[in-house]
Design a protein around this motif. Structure first.
Motif, PDB file in Angstrom:
ATOM      1  N   ASP A  35       0.827  -1.209   0.000  1.00  0.00           N
ATOM      2  CA  ASP A  35       0.000   0.000   0.000  1.00  0.00           C
ATOM      3  C   ASP A  35       0.862   1.261   0.000  1.00  0.00           C
ATOM      4  OD1 ASP A  35      -2.227  -1.612   0.070  1.00  0.00           O
ATOM      5  OD2 ASP A  35      -2.576  -1.376   2.226  1.00  0.00           O
ATOM      6  N   GLY A  36       2.002   1.186   0.703  1.00  0.00           N
ATOM      7  CA  GLY A  36       2.892   2.340   0.779  1.00  0.00           C
ATOM      8  C   GLY A  36       3.530   2.685  -0.554  1.00  0.00           C
ATOM      9  N   ILE A  37       3.899   1.676  -1.332  1.00  0.00           N
ATOM     10  CA  ILE A  37       4.463   1.926  -2.666  1.00  0.00           C
ATOM     11  C   ILE A  37       3.427   2.632  -3.532  1.00  0.00           C
ATOM     12  CG2 ILE A  37       5.360   0.863  -4.772  1.00  0.00           C
ATOM     13  CD1 ILE A  37       6.444  -1.415  -2.974  1.00  0.00           C
ATOM     14  N   GLU A  38       2.189   2.162  -3.479  1.00  0.00           N
ATOM     15  CA  GLU A  38       1.125   2.800  -4.250  1.00  0.00           C
ATOM     16  C   GLU A  38       0.862   4.222  -3.761  1.00  0.00           C
ATOM     17  OE1 GLU A  38      -2.273   3.541  -6.721  1.00  0.00           O
ATOM     18  OE2 GLU A  38      -0.344   2.544  -6.860  1.00  0.00           O
ATOM     19  N   GLN A  39       0.943   4.429  -2.462  1.00  0.00           N
ATOM     20  CA  GLN A  39       0.775   5.783  -1.926  1.00  0.00           C
ATOM     21  C   GLN A  39       1.878   6.698  -2.436  1.00  0.00           C
ATOM     22  OE1 GLN A  39      -1.377   7.938  -0.749  1.00  0.00           O
ATOM     23  NE2 GLN A  39      -1.489   7.470   1.444  1.00  0.00           N
ATOM     24  N   CYS A  40       3.101   6.199  -2.484  1.00  0.00           N
ATOM     25  CA  CYS A  40       4.215   6.999  -2.996  1.00  0.00           C
ATOM     26  C   CYS A  40       4.005   7.344  -4.462  1.00  0.00           C
ATOM     27  CB  CYS A  40       5.536   6.248  -2.803  1.00  0.00           C
ATOM     28  SG  CYS A  40       6.113   6.214  -1.092  1.00  0.00           S
ATOM     29  N   ARG A  41       3.453   6.400  -5.228  1.00  0.00           N
ATOM     30  CA  ARG A  41       3.147   6.699  -6.634  1.00  0.00           C
ATOM     31  C   ARG A  41       2.174   7.861  -6.728  1.00  0.00           C
ATOM     32  NH1 ARG A  41      -0.584   6.381 -10.147  1.00  0.00           N
ATOM     33  NH2 ARG A  41      -2.048   5.349  -8.748  1.00  0.00           N
ATOM     34  N   LYS A  42       1.151   7.854  -5.907  1.00  0.00           N
ATOM     35  CA  LYS A  42       0.175   8.944  -5.911  1.00  0.00           C
ATOM     36  C   LYS A  42       0.812  10.259  -5.458  1.00  0.00           C
ATOM     37  CE  LYS A  42      -3.736   5.877  -4.911  1.00  0.00           C
ATOM     38  NZ  LYS A  42      -4.731   5.471  -3.882  1.00  0.00           N
ATOM     39  N   LEU A  43       1.727  10.172  -4.520  1.00  0.00           N
ATOM     40  CA  LEU A  43       2.399  11.368  -4.009  1.00  0.00           C
ATOM     41  C   LEU A  43       3.288  12.015  -5.058  1.00  0.00           C
ATOM     42  CD1 LEU A  43       3.269  10.062  -0.444  1.00  0.00           C
ATOM     43  CD2 LEU A  43       1.831  12.033  -0.940  1.00  0.00           C
ATOM     44  N   CYS A  44       3.620  11.264  -6.102  1.00  0.00           N
ATOM     45  CA  CYS A  44       4.435  11.815  -7.185  1.00  0.00           C
ATOM     46  C   CYS A  44       3.580  12.352  -8.328  1.00  0.00           C
ATOM     47  CB  CYS A  44       5.397  10.747  -7.713  1.00  0.00           C
ATOM     48  SG  CYS A  44       6.699  10.315  -6.532  1.00  0.00           S
ATOM     49  N   GLY A  45       2.273  12.465  -8.108  1.00  0.00           N
ATOM     50  CA  GLY A  45       1.394  13.059  -9.104  1.00  0.00           C
ATOM     51  C   GLY A  45       1.373  12.259 -10.402  1.00  0.00           C
ATOM     52  N   GLY A  46       1.127  12.970 -11.507  1.00  0.00           N
ATOM     53  CA  GLY A  46       1.019  12.306 -12.804  1.00  0.00           C
ATOM     54  C   GLY A  46       2.290  11.600 -13.209  1.00  0.00           C
ATOM     55  N   HIS A  47       3.445  12.189 -12.918  1.00  0.00           N
ATOM     56  CA  HIS A  47       4.714  11.560 -13.311  1.00  0.00           C
ATOM     57  C   HIS A  47       4.914  10.212 -12.617  1.00  0.00           C
ATOM     58  CE1 HIS A  47       5.521  14.996 -15.610  1.00  0.00           C
ATOM     59  NE2 HIS A  47       6.195  15.726 -14.740  1.00  0.00           N
TER      60      HIS A  47
END
Length: 674
Positions: A398-410
């Protein structure tokens, strides 16, 4: 990566200002997170060896076909083995190399499961025969347990191994479609042998699941042996990710293997077909389980730290909104909403690294006890390893996916490294035990422990706090202001009280029910939460223990204290309903915890980039344009875009056949009214 130069021009460090503000000695923290000076030196040397070898390049993984990806993984594995032999690398160095290559392949299950199982379940004579070949890769093994229709319920496996005394052989058979072995890594295309789990049948009696070694491919031409059906199960989730692994399917049509191919350390079948249990305790098999699970927990910290490194660095580089009067826009990392989601994940990566160190010690302790026939702590060890495997893998995924979201569109680009990281990691939530089922096992342990406490037995290890259950279920929290939450004993009691009260509530419901098993099933959601609370307590307690120690390096201890408090308070506020429902905390005390959590964000902020630098991940290992050490994000995103195969031609393939007719309105003919 530090010091990287391209075409003779040194890269600009866009994060230099962030690093200059660090309030601790980063190199000392690197040594701590590596596990010591020796481990740091080995990791640094091997990481650089891999990063500087062009064969291990991985930037194109998300762009190539599955067949190319798999063939490339074979090339990398072969090249790694050549280096290991030529340089005479130790087992420790070889393991680090496989990790830094960062590409799942057949050697993962060969070394991690096949050899581990042989050590735990084979006799000395069998180990001499099989390990000698396995260690030099003269044979390649996989771990064939899971079936198409059966996973976590090992006792429900359908594959059979029927003993034929007339030939002194076992007959392996897949009697149904659902008995097909399904998922073993390395099985699909690479393995020559499989450690097969099958129901042992002799003298018309079923003795349950046992392990057998079966050769499945010729050692001359790699062709599957007669009556063996084997292949790859197909493309899995995500680009790259776990698709470099040949997860396989396997069926046996009455395949005969020698009787000696049954692993006989704990049980054996005689030439006459008599089933005999060994005089060695069956608990000896726990050592391999603890070893595997401690490795999974340690790996959770590695994967989460990679995602957090990418997200923290990119959040420091990315600017968004707030720029007025020719001032630069605000760094995304300065927004409280970003900090609220990101900094607890940073603290969690540290927490899991620390509990991983503890589990390494636990494995050594369990091994010594088993060798001395001391099995007293095995139920507690089984529960804590099962639970920690469950929560660390779930939170990391879940944390990896959260980090993806935290990086916005990129973050959605494969160039960010995050989609592939997630795809490669998420299987950990299922293999070596489904995470929900593992928590239910922990719950059973908690209920049994409370029953034993009631009869006067004192619990040990991570369950020792339940020996103080009367106090924990009656005491009230005395926090009156935010800074009170920085007291380690206050934090620890809060988590102990929450866990004890949730476990007791479940135990009472089950005990009062006329059918305890039915009650357990009905109460399973609450039992899962009670087990999760117990496991979170373990991590918090181990983090607190570590943070209270004196550590070398200016500011290192202080940073660990901050991260420890942040980790604990983030859990407390996220699960505040548990603490409130059990009656241990009041709403005001939870508010104080939230206020103190915000104050800790301010402590983390000037050190955030340096704290992820301390994980010491090379740019090669991260594989991310967003998480580069130098922060030169946009240059590398732009360069990377032009490497995509779609950009090999200015005018796309298919233009004349499909696109031009649309643009010239020649697709429908002159009578169309569109």
């Amino acid at each position: 990566m530090e010091g990287i130069e391209e075409r003779g021009v040194k890269e600009v460090d866009y994060l230099a200002e962030e690093r200059a503000g660090a309030q601790f000695h980063v190199h000392s923290m690197k040594i701590f997170l590596a596990g010591g000076q020796h481990e740091y030196e080995v990791s640094t040397r091997i990481a650089n060896l891999v990063a500087n070898d062009p064969v291990f390049a991985k930037e194109d993984r998300a762009r190539i076909s599955r067949k190319e990806l798999y063939k490339n993984s074979l090339k990398k594995a072969g090249h790694a083995w050549k280096i290991i032999l030529e340089k005479g690398l130790t087992e420790e160095e070889s393991m680090r190399m496989r990790a830094f290559i960062d590409e799942p392949n057949y050697t993962d299950l060969h070394w991690g499961m096949f050899i581990t199982a042989l050590k735990g379940q084979a006799t000395e004579e069998q180990q001499h025969k099989w390990l000698r070949q396995a260690y030099k890769l003269a044979i390649i093994g996989c771990y064939a347990q899971t079936e198409l229709g059966h996973g976590s319920n090992v006792q429900g496996l359908e594959t059979t191994a029927t003993f034929d005394p007339s030939t002194d052989e076992f007959v392996l058979n897949s009697p149904t479609l659902t008995s097909t072995k399904w998922w073993p890594g390395g099985l699909g295309k690479a393995s020559t042998h499989a450690l097969v789990y099958a129901r042992l049948i002799t003298d018309s009696q079923d003795y349950g699941v046992h392990a057998f070694i079966a050769q499945i491919r010729s050692l001359d031409d790699h062709i599957p042996l007669p009556n063996v059906t084997v292949g790859d199960i197909g493309v899995k989730f995500g680009n790259g990710g776990y698709n470099s692994m040949d997860n396989g399917l396997l069926r046996f049509d009455h395949v005969r293997i020698p009787r000696e191919n049954m692993l006989m350390k704990l049980a054996r079948v005689t030439e006459q077909g008599k089933y005999e249990r060994s005089n060695k305790p069956r608990q000896l098999g726990y050592g391999a389980m603890v070893y595997i699970r401690q490795g999974i927990v340690a790996e959770a910290s590695v994967y989460l730290s990679r995602a957090v490194t990418i997200a923290v660095r990119y959040s420091a580089v990315r600017r968004q909104f707030g720029g007025k009067d020719d001032k630069a826009e605000v760094q995304v990392i300065d927004y409280r909403t970003q900090q609220h989601r990101l900094f607890p994940l940073l603290a969690t990566a540290y927490a899991y690294r620390i509990v991983g160190f503890w589990m390494k010690w636990l494995y050594a302790d369990v091994t010594e006890r088993l060798n001395n026939n001391d099995f007293s702590n095995l139920p507690e060890v089984h529960a804590c390893t099962a639970g920690l495997k469950s929560i660390t893998t779930s939170v990391t995924a879940d944390g990896i996916e959260q980090c993806r979201k935290l990086c916005g569109g990129h973050g959605y680009l494969c160039a960010s490294g995050l989609p592939e990281l997630y795809a490669a990691y998420v299987p950990a939530c299922t293999y070596e035990g489904d995470n929900t089922i593992l928590l239910l096992q922990v719950a059973r342990f908690l209920l049994k422990t409370l029953t034993q406490v009631a009869s006067g037995t004192k619990p040990v290890g991570t369950a020792a706090y339940l020996g103080n259950v009367q106090h924990l279920t009656s005491v009230n929290c005395e926090v009156s202001q935010g800074k009170d939450w920085l007291n380690p004993s206050v934090l620890l009691e809060a988590f102990e009280a929450r866990s004890a009260r949730m476990a007791v509530a479940c135990a009472m419901h089950v005990a009062e029910a006329p059918d305890s098993e039915l009650a357990f099933e009905e109460l399973s959601p609450e039992l899962v939460e009670a087990a999760r609370a117990h496991c979170q307590l373990i991590v918090v307690s181990k983090f607190i223990e570590q943070a209270q120690k004196d550590l070398p390096g200016e500011g290192v201890k202080q940073q660990l204290e901050v991260l420890c408090n942040l980790y604990a308070l983030s859990l407390l506020t996220t699960h505040s309903s548990d603490f409130l429902a059990t009656g241990y905390l009041t709403g005001t005390q939870v508010s104080h915890a939230k206020d103190q959590q915000k104050a800790l964000f301010s402590c983390v902020r000037p050190n955030a980039v340096a704290l992820v630098d301390a994980f010491d991940h090379t740019d090669h290992y991260l594989g991310s344009a967003l998480g580069r050490y130098d922060g030169d994000v946009y240059t590398h995103l732009y360069k990377g875009a032009w490497k995509d195969p779609l950009n090999e031609s200015v005018v796309t393939e298919g233009y004349h056949e499909y696109l031009r007719p649309v643009l010239t309105q020649q697709l429908w003919g002159p009578t169309s009214k569109l």
